[in-house]
Structure formats: structure tokens, C-alpha cells
Design a protein around this motif. Structure first.
Motif, PDB file in Angstrom:
ATOM      1  N   VAL A  17       0.649  -1.794  -0.087  1.00 51.38           N
ATOM      2  CA  VAL A  17      -0.234   0.357   0.221  1.00 51.38           C
ATOM      3  C   VAL A  17       1.054   1.178   0.116  1.00 51.38           C
ATOM      4  N   TRP A  18       1.529   1.655   0.827  1.00 50.78           N
ATOM      5  CA  TRP A  18       2.771   2.279   0.435  1.00 50.78           C
ATOM      6  C   TRP A  18       3.562   3.192  -0.341  1.00 50.78           C
ATOM      7  N   LEU A  19       3.730   1.767  -0.816  1.00 48.46           N
ATOM      8  CA  LEU A  19       4.681   1.396  -2.392  1.00 48.46           C
ATOM      9  C   LEU A  19       3.530   2.085  -3.141  1.00 48.46           C
ATOM     10  N   VAL A  20       2.250   1.538  -3.710  1.00 48.54           N
ATOM     11  CA  VAL A  20       1.082   2.446  -4.392  1.00 48.54           C
ATOM     12  C   VAL A  20       1.670   3.350  -4.279  1.00 48.54           C
ATOM     13  N   LEU A  21       1.114   4.378  -3.265  1.00 46.19           N
ATOM     14  CA  LEU A  21       0.865   5.818  -3.317  1.00 46.19           C
ATOM     15  C   LEU A  21       1.723   6.136  -3.225  1.00 46.19           C
ATOM     16  N   ARG A  22       3.142   6.188  -3.537  1.00 46.63           N
ATOM     17  CA  ARG A  22       4.579   6.678  -3.602  1.00 46.63           C
ATOM     18  C   ARG A  22       4.188   7.003  -5.903  1.00 46.63           C
TER      19      ARG A  22
END
Lengths: 114, 550
Positions: A17-22
Motif C-alpha cells: 500500500v505504501w509503495l502504491v501511493l508513491r
């Protein structure tokens, strides 16, 4: 074993989830891949976790769920992996096209330095 | 039930074979490809009509057609189920698909590779999602539909398409992850993925597992709400659909309705009775209302015809979700009629967007620069003479009249089917008595919200389309030329004619949607029929079947 698997799924999911929001497309692809790992492990775990139990009927063993593990989640995971792999590959192609057309790997094609 | 045994599977298999054939034909033999593509789409529409006729011929309740894939009975094997709602959606996809395929032949098929196979695979995914009776099979058909739609959305290439396509694909991959999580939770609770089997076993779920069940259903619903473009999960829709080529966008108008269809199907199947009755109906209702409001704001804010069409999809999705959230058979029936009318209307609008964009622009599709303000003295022709009193070219006159008709359809003004749809919807919403719904905490005030927002959305659509029409038809700087090919004109007029037929034959169609809604809100016959269908005796299975026969 359950705790370990739950932790693994949670770490994969959270990182995904964190990476998708990058803002970079490569990070988004990695995030989606990690999320699909988390989802696949999750599907696998809903059938219950057992050691040394086959998903196929074996001669000599009574045919009840005491002696076998549920084969359906394994079949579902197999299909989900294949489909997820294919769509991620398709996404990669679009990502490369976007990189070629915009000259940057920002998800909006903006040339900022964030 | 005298279904031809394999009729139900035709809408899935036919596009698949056509797609394979189209890939084998290659890029050179153009005439053959056109024939296969349009022929297969037409045959699919005819098959859908045959299914509809068969399903409806049984009277009350519907003669549900069940196809056991690989001859395995329901909870164990995958089933395809054709009831009234499925048949209706098949016909809708067939009609829009046919005219989009014809329209694409004029220019867009030469905009890139593999348009035809992707188009057929998209139809296959749509039809499969409408027919399947198994949750995981639904996921597979969803992915077929989405994978084809990624290719179609990017058809013609160019930066706006790639940029919006990137977002579109990322959002849909996330939605697919949610779909799988929800599905896995449901499987963990129920131990089955057959929709009918889940509905049959739902009442026996113990109270301790019910929270888990609701969580799974809610996660699953989020995935479908993303597809149905409910606010706040709909930011991807307008850029992606506006950037897509016209025939593709017209077909995508049906794809948004897949999300709505699944929500209608699953929600009525699982939550129209029993201890979990009306679970989540308030969420659907308020998400729908918020979606309408968002669509209306978007409509008022834009002047580009493509974006107007995109926001019209949001308005129609919101109306459908809110109507479903009312949990009332009469409202659902009117909403199904509205879905037919609104989907075809928005498809026509998407096709018109491109034709209108061509006026005075040498036949090149060009949607950029529409926002430029025309200067004060542009209402003159080349010789600086006022345009008042000059004759319109006939093609432009037809285009203008067609645009007006499409506008009236989308906005829901008389005399077209949009008006009938909205009137019956509002009538049904206002006729709800307190107590019709088990959890009607706010259904009375919600009814007035629906009425107000639907009417206001009609007004906003009309204002928005009128502004666009004035800008494109009346202030084009005197260069009143339009290059509309006969094929394009024919497909647009054909789709408008389908809407006109829907208007004329509104009564039988409404009777049909009434029956469909009644079936949906009393799903027991559906469950029983699916679970009671036995495999056909085959050469190796005959002994087993005799053992199983009751």
C-alpha cells in the motif's frame, strides 16, 4: 505458524500500500506486486493451515477433512497468481510507453523533482 | 424448460472463437476481419435475444437457464445462469456492441493493431460476467474484460490515452486485489463460491461468523463500487473514458454497468431476506446520492462534450446505486429500465462527441482546444456576411438534430425513453410507504433526496449540453463543414432508433423489468433451480447419475 503467516501478509500488504501511493511508476508496480503476494498468501490461508496433509484423496486414508487439506484455495491461488502476473506484465508495458512518451517516470508525467 | 441445451454458453464461446479467428486472419485481410467482427457481434446479439425470449416465455417465475460447465452440478462445478436480469444485460451489451463495432469500421480500426480481437474479448468478458453463477469465475471474466479494456482504452495511442490508461490500470489492479480478498473471506466463512449455494447456506451461518461474512461482502462490494464508479472511488473514470476512442468509450459505458449488475445480483441474492437482510443498503443509497451530486458538479464545470458524457455515466451509476439502496422491487424495476435507456443514451453521446468535435476541423478527431472562447465576431462566414438565413448542409442538420435527441435522452426529457425511465423511477421512489423496508431509518428523506437530485441532474445535463451545442453548432466561425461517413451516421442513427423503439415499446419492457425485479427480490426460485440442475447422463457418468437421482 498462523502468527508468522499473518505477520508476513501484513508486512507485504503494508509495504504494498505504501509503495502504491508513491509518485514513481516503478514503485507503483512493485507495490502492486507485493500486494498481490499478500492477497495470494491470504487466499491460501483461508483454507486453514495444516502440515503433512495432502490435498488429494489417497488410498487408505478416510475421505474427510480431518485427513486432508482443502484443495480449493490452492486452485484459486494458482489462478489468481497467473492472472495477476499477466495483468502486471500488461501494466509494465503501459508503464514503459508512458516513460517513452513523457520522458519521466512520474505517474502523472510531471517533471518535478519530488 | 426447453432451452436449447447449449444456448446459454453461446454468448461466451462465440466471441472467444471470433477473437481467435480474427488473430489468425492477421492485419491484411481487412474485408474478412470486418465480416467476422460484425457477424460475430450480430450473432451474439441474436443469441442474447433468443435467451431473453426463452427466459421470458416461462411466465412467472422465469424459466431460468442453467448451464453446467463440464457437466458438474452446481456447488462443485462452475455454472452459467441466465435469468431475466442476465438476459437483459446480454441484450444491452449486444446492442451497444453491435453499433460500436459498426461505427469503429469507419476509421478507428486503422488507429492501431488488434482492435477486432480485443473488441471480441471485451464482449466475451462482459457476457461471461453477466452469465456466471460462481464468484471466482466472475473474477476470471472480470479480468478477461479488464485485460481487453486496457488494450482498447489505449487503442490509437497518444499521451492522453497512455497517461489516463496508466491510472485506469493501476486502479483496476487494486480493485482486483480487493475482489480477491473479499472472495477469500467469503470462502473462509461459507466454504463455497457458488452464488446460489452461498445464498442457500446464508441463513445457517452462526452469529459469531456473521461479522466476518459482512466484512467479506463489504470488501467485495468495494471492488464492485470501484467498477461502478461510485463516489469517492470514481476519479479514474472521466479521464480514461474521455481519452478513449469514441466506439471504445461507447462500449465502456456498458462496462461500468457490470459493477452495478453484480451489486444488484449479489445484494438481492444474499441480503433480500434472512438475518442479514438489507445489510449495507444505506451505504449503497448514500454512495449513490453522493455520486449523483459529484456527477452534477462535474457536468456544470465542464464544456468539453467528452467530459459531459463521462459525467453523465457517473450520474446514471449514482442513480442506479441509490435506487438499489432503496431495496424495493418497484424501484429496482424502474432502475433496470433506466439502466437500458441511460446506457444507450450515453453510448450515443460518446459517438456524437467525436462527430461534433469534427465540425469545421477537416474531419480530424480533435478534442483539444474546445475550451477556447470564440471571439465576438465569429458568427460570420468567409465573406464576412452574417450567417443568419444561410442554408445548413443536410449532414450538419442531421447531426444537430441527432445531438438534440441524444441530449434529450441523457437528460431525461420528453418524448424519449429517458423521460419514461425517470418518471417511473421517481414514481416508484415516491410510492414507498414507511415500513416497506425493514431498516427505513431515513428512507423517507432519502426518497426526497433521490427525487431532487435526479431532477437537478436532468437540468444540469440539459444546461451543459445546450452550452456545448451552441458552442459547436452555432459559433464555429462560419466553417460549417462536417465529414460524417455513412457508416458512422448509420450506427449513430441505429442506436438512436433503438432508443426510439425502447420509447415506443416501453410498456412490454417495463413489464419485463417488473418481472425481473420481482425475481431478484425473491431469489429462492433462482437458488433452487441452480442447485437442482443435475448433470446430463454421459457415456461414463450414467451410473453415477442414476445413483444421485432423487
Amino acid at each position: 505458524m498462523e502468527v508468522l503467516l499473518a505477520l508476513v501478509i501484513g508486512v507485504f500488504g503494508g509495504a504494498g500500500v505504501w509503495l502504491v501511493l508513491r509518485p514513481r511508476t516503478f514503485q507503483v508496480v512493485m507495490g502492486l506486486t507485493l500486494l498481490s503476494y499478500a492477497v495470494n498468501l491470504f487466499i491460501f490461508s483461508v483454507g486453514g493451515l495444516f502440515l503433512d496433509k495432502p490435498p488429494l484423496v489417497t488410498p487408505g486414508l478416510p475421505t474427510d477433512l480431518e485427513h486432508y487439506t482443502d484443495p480449493l484455495p490452492q486452485a484459486l491461488v494458482l489462478t489468481a497468481i497467473v492472472i495477476g502476473f499477466a495483468t502486471t506484465a500488461l501494466f509494465l508495458v503501459v508503464l514503459l510507453a508512458s516513460r517513452g512518451l513523457s520522458g519521466t517516470d512520474h505517474v502523472d508525467g510531471a517533471r518535478d523533482e519530488s | 424448460m426447453d432451452f436449447m441445451p447449449h444456448l446459454v454458453v453461446v454468448p461466451v464461446v462465440l466471441p472467444l472463437i471470433a477473437a481467435a479467428l480474427l488473430i489468425l486472419l492477421g492485419e491484411k485481410r481487412r474485408r474478412a476481419r470486418v465480416l467476422v467482427n460484425i457477424g460475430a457481434t450480430l450473432a451474439g446479439l441474436l443469441a442474447a435475444l433468443a435467451i431473453l425470449w426463452q427466459v421470458d416465455s416461462g411466465g412467472e417465475p422465469a424459466a431460468i437457464g442453467v448451464y453446467l460447465a463440464a457437466n458438474w452440478e452446481a456447488p462443485f462445478g462452475i455454472v452459467l445462469v441466465a435469468d431475466r436480469l442476465s438476459a437483459l444485460m446480454l441484450v444491452l451489451a449486444g446492442i451497444v456492441g453491435l453499433f460500436a463495432a459498426v461505427y469503429a469500421e469507419a476509421a478507428w480500426v486503422r488507429g492501431g493493431m488488434y482492435f477486432h480481437p480485443l473488441f471480441q474479448l471485451q464482449l466475451m468478458g462482459l457476457n461471461g460476467a453477466f452469465l456466471t453463477g460462481d464468484l471466482f469465475n466472475l473474477f476470471v471474466f472480470f479480468e478477461v474484460m479488464l485485460a481487453a479494456s486496457y488494450g482498447l482504452q489505449l487503442h490509437g495511442s497518444g499521451w492522453p490515452r497512455v497517461r489516463s490508461g496508466l491510472h485506469y490500470i493501476a486502479v483496476n489492479l487494486l480493485a482486483s486485489s480487493l475482489f480477491l480478498i473479499g472472495l477469500a473471506v467469503l470462502y473462509g466463512v461459507m466454504g463455497t463460491l457458488s452464488m446460489a449455494d452461498i445464498a442457500a447456506k446464508l441463513a445457517s451461518v452462526p452469529g459469531s461468523d456473521r461479522g466476518m461474512l459482512h466484512a467479506g461482502a463489504a470488501i467485495l462490494a468495494v471492488a464492485f463500487l470501484i467498477k461502478a464508479a461510485a463516489w469517492p472511488l470514481n476519479a479514474w473514470l472521466v479521464p480514461a473514458y474521455t481519452a478513449a476512442s469514441a466506439p471504445v468509450a461507447a462500449l465502456f459505458a456498458v462496462m461500468t454497468k457490470v459493477g452495478v449488475y453484480i451489486l444488484v445480483r449479489l445484494w438481492t441474492l444474499l441480503f433480500s431476506d434472512g438475518p442479514s437482510m438489507n445489510f449495507g443498503s444505506d451505504v449503497l443509497l448514500y454512495a449513490g446520492l453522493a455520486t449523483i451530486a459529484f456527477g452534477v458538479l462535474g457536468l456544470m464545470a465542464t464544456l468539453r462534450p467528452g467530459r459531459i458524457a463521462g459525467y453523465s455515466i457517473l450520474v446514471s451509476s449514482g442513480t442506479l446505486l441509490a435506487a438499489l439502496g432503496m431495496g424495493n422491487a418497484a424501484v429496482t424495476s424502474a432502475a433496470l429500465f433506466y439502466m437500458l435507456s441511460a446506457t444507450m443514451a450515453v453510448s450515443v453521446l460518446f459517438l456524437f462527441v467525436e462527430l461534433v468535435g469534427r465540425i469545421g476541423k477537416d474531419g480530424q478527431p480533435d478534442l483539444v482546444g474546445v475550451d477556447d472562447e470564440p471571439s465576438e465576431d465569429t458568427n460570420l462566414d468567409d465573406e464576412e456576411l452574417p450567417l443568419v438565413g444561410q442554408a445548413f448542409p443536410i449532414s450538419l442538420a442531421l447531426l444537430g438534430l441527432g445531438f438534440i435527441a441524444a441530449g434529450l435522452l441523457v437528460a431525461g426529457l420528453p418524448p424519449f425513453s429517458g423521460f419514461i425511465a425517470k418518471v417511473s423511477l421517481l414514481q416508484a421512489v415516491l410510492a414507498i410507504q414507511p415500513g416497506d423496508k425493514a431498516s427505513d431509518v431515513a428512507s423517507q428523506s432519502a426518497a426526497f433526496w433521490i427525487v431532487g437530485l435526479v431532477l437537478f441532474a436532468g437540468l444540469a445535463t440539459m444546461v451543459s449540453l445546450a452550452r456545448t451545442g451552441i458552442r459547436h453548432f452555432w459559433s464555429t466561425g462560419g466553417r460549417l463543414t462536417s465529414q460524417v461517413k455513412i457508416v458512422e451516421g448509420a450506427s449513430v442513427l441505429g442506436l438512436l432508433f433503438a432508443c426510439a423503439l425502447l420509447t415506443v415499446f416501453a410498456e412490454p419492457v417495463l413489464r419485463y423489468t417488473n418481472a425481473a425485479a420481482a425475481d431478484l427480490h425473491a431469489p429462492q426460485p433462482y437458488v433452487n433451480t441452480v442447485l437442482a440442475t443435475r448433470p446430463r447422463p454421459g457415456p461414463t457418468r450414467s451410473v453415477y447419475v442414476e445413483e444421485e437421482a432423487p
